[in-house]
Design a protein around this motif. Structure first.
Motif: not given
Lengths: 354, 326
Positions: A51-58
């Motif tokens: 699983x790969x993902x990213x969470x942007x700030x805020x």
């Protein structure tokens, strides 16, 4: 709510605003299954499989999927409540628990979690003020200050400290206990809060109160949420981005309007149309999917959704579809051969319709 | 229409353990043959207690039941011994929320259904087994012959709930009580079970009381919805009327708290406060402390369930229906 708001927490920004708060790369966790004494080959539950993902700030990333798809395991791996088999994480530009990166203890202060079972996640022998002050005290805050902070936090989540601070968890209702859990998570001034089915066990009217509280806190403290839920309505309401998981893998991810408006993966479409309609004149007439999710012990080869998929084709068995961007909308990614003109699937469109 | 299949009159249930709790307060329900009633409410509103009372499942020593309860012409509260055994499962049958707990783990699914059939009908083992297998096929369990010999833990959640429905319907009851049958299931499986229940109801013509806290699920199966709050029915009407033009402030709040796409970016209209303690109900309307329309009268007198056109509402100040909102 009956309290003066706390001063906004200092945001200890390391990377630039464009740097995603959390980047997860190729996270994997396989649980061994205890077999009988005569079984030679060891079996594994592929709980989280790349699983790969990213969470942007805020922002809020919603993770949806059926039970057993690996949502909660993903959350636990991120919080390091269990060790991943492989994979890496980058928190605001710094590798987590890597040489030269952010240390685990500090990472954990920046990340807090709220669980589904509000009762099981509170210590029955501590009053709720003690529970909230416990973490900061372990990290070296003087007792008096920790207590004062706990009272402030209780007031912020809508529980009058004079009335509630000295109560024990069993003296509170489910909604109040979940507020305590949220207050405890905020005691460290975290930047990322993982909400693992945090509102699932609450009644509808109380659930709306808690969702409102979460939205207020997010704006006030510049929090980033990882919101895990099986309730598609709630995810639609609260999320900015949505990630759909199936059998330990990400099948689709993208901005919330895209996922709910123009889902590209057949599983996402089926999942969304399985929501009961609210209109008695337009009841659901046929079920979008037959059968139960397959067993994660021996997931099918190729695309894991193929034995329930209406568009399945031999190519789906032969090759695993990669998570690739939809034409014209790179933030919206789906793992389906139908969206890849080069896949060789006869149904694949040469160009996605707008 | 002739006499209703189910008729509850002023049914009150009080639990007198070490703490007294009024779980049901003067509940009136009438249900015709072939009708599907959805009981909607939050936890502690008395939905499940109503169902359990209908089957007389509460411990007799600590439960005080008042009022009248008639099902299919029988006075349920007067049933004893063999008549009660035949009533349970024969006339009225129940599907529970947790099929994993409702089945006996040490017998196969097939054995349990066969046993239920033989307890009610004078049939031989082989005939009962054939009938049980037929039931498993009717609830659309794939490879029913193989699943017949499976233990409950070998089935997935959705399969278990189907088997539970097969068990409940094995003796052709006239009334099926479904206690949150789909709450523990995943979305894609939930819709399958809801469709199955609707189809079976249409085929057999039985009546169903469907308890749920999910308005969506109730809308999918029910003809009529009764909204419960703190052991009372506060509003009762046809599904469409409840969803489109609720009159009781609690129903309005419940519908407003149901999240939808259109609410994105704005705070939800949450009902403030929490449900009351059943051990110490307020003297007047039990919703008054949370209600924005509450007046002095609401705090003093309990509003009766009065009919208002084609519906019944228990409120002193029912909300005026807004002209069809866009």
């Amino acid at each position: 709510m009956n309290s003066a708001p706390l001063p906004p927490s200092p945001v200890h920004d390391r990377g630039s605003p464009a740097q995603p708060l959390l980047v997860v790369r190729d996270l994997k966790k396989h649980f061994p299954v205890r077999g009988g004494p005569l079984e030679r080959t060891k079996k594994f539950v592929h709980a989280v499989d790349g699983v790969s993902f990213s969470v942007p700030k805020g922002k809020t990333l919603g993770i949806v999927g059926e039970s057993g798809c690996g949502k909660s395991t993903t959350a636990r791996l991120i919080a390091r409540l269990m060790q991943a088999d492989s994979g890496s994480m980058v928190f605001d530009g710094e590798g987590v628990d890597e040489f030269g990166g952010i240390r685990l203890k500090e990472f954990r202060r920046n990340l807090q979690m709220v669980f589904q079972d509000s009762f099981a996640s509170l210590n029955p022998r501590l009053t709720i003020a003690e529970t909230i002050a416990y973490g900061p005290r372990v990290h070296g805050m003087p007792a008096a200050e920790a207590k004062r902070q706990a009272h402030d936090l209780l007031a912020r989540v809508g529980l009058a400290p004079a009335q509630f601070a000295s109560r024990y968890p069993h003296e509170l209702s489910g909604g109040q206990r979940q507020r305590v859990n949220i207050a405890r998570a905020l005691a460290f001034d975290p930047r990322l809060v993982i909400l693992d089915e945090a509102v699932a066990a609450l009644d509808k009217s109380v659930q709306a109160q808690v969702l409102n509280l979460l939205q207020e806190l997010k704006a006030e403290r510049q929090l980033t949420y990882l919101f895990i839920s099986h309730d598609l309505h709630v995810v639609h309401y609260i999320s900015d981005y949505v990630m759909v998981m199936y059998l330990g893998q990400v099948v689709e991810t993208g901005p919330v309007e895209r996922i709910y408006g123009q889902a590209a993966h057949p599983y996402t479409r089926a999942l969304l149309s399985a929501v009961p309609s609210m209109d008695p004149d337009r009841r659901t007439e046929s079920s979008p999917l037959a059968g139960d999710p397959p067993n994660p012990i021996n997931p099918p080869s190729g695309c894991r959704f193929r034995d329930r998929c209406p568009h399945a084709h031999p190519v789906c068995e032969a090759r695993t579809p990669a998570l690739i961007g939809i034409a014209g909308e790179p933030a919206h990614q789906a793992a389906c051969h139908l969206n890849d003109p080069a896949s060789g699937h006869p149904g694949a469109l040469p160009e996605t319709q707008a | 229409m002739s006499a209703p299949l189910v008729s509850l009159q002023d049914l009150s249930v009080q639990f007198c353990g070490h703490r007294k709790a009024s779980a049901l307060n003067a509940v009136n329900i009438e249900l015709g043959a072939g009708e599907v009633l959805g009981l909607l409410g939050e936890s502690g509103s008395g939905k499940s207690v109503t169902l359990r009372t209908l089957l007389r499942l509460h411990p007799e020593r600590t439960t005080k039941i008042q009022g009248k309860m008639q099902v299919d012409g029988q006075d349920v509260l007067a049933l004893k011994g063999r008549a009660l055994d035949l009533y349970r499962g024969g006339t009225v049958s129940m599907v529970f929320q947790e099929p994993g707990l409702a089945f006996d783990p040490v017998y196969t699914i097939g054995q349990q259904i066969t046993e239920a059939i033989r307890a009610h009908e004078a049939v031989g083992e082989a005939a009962a087994r054939a009938q049980a297998l037929h039931m498993l096929e009717r609830v659309q369990i794939p490879q029913a012959r193989r699943r017949f010999d499976a233990y409950p833990h070998e089935l997935s959640g959705g399969m278990r709930q189907r088997a539970m429905i097969a068990l409940a319907l094995a003796c052709k009851p006239k009334l099926l009580l479904a206690d949150e049958p789909t709450t523990a299931l995943d979305a894609t499986v939930q819709i399958q079970v809801l469709l199955l229940l609707r189809e079976l109801q249409r085929e057999t013509g039985m009546s169903v009381i469907f308890v749920t806290h999910d308005i969506g699920a109730a809308v999918e199966v029910a003809d009529r919805i009764a909204v419960m709050y703190a052991g009372r029915i506060v509003e009762q009407a046809a599904v469409g009327d409840i969803v489109r033009a609720p009159r009781h402030p609690y129903t309005v709040g419940l519908l407003a708290a149901t999240v939808g796409a259109e609410h994105r970016g704005q705070p939800l209209q949450a009902v403030p406060g929490a449900p009351p303690d059943l051990a110490a109900l307020p003297p007047g309307c039990s919703f008054a402390p949370r209600c924005t329309h509450a007046s002095e009268r609401c705090r003093r007198e309990v509003p009766p369930l009065t009919s208002l056109g084609n519906r019944a509402v228990a409120c002193w100040h029912p909300v005026q229906p807004v002209a069809e909102a866009a």
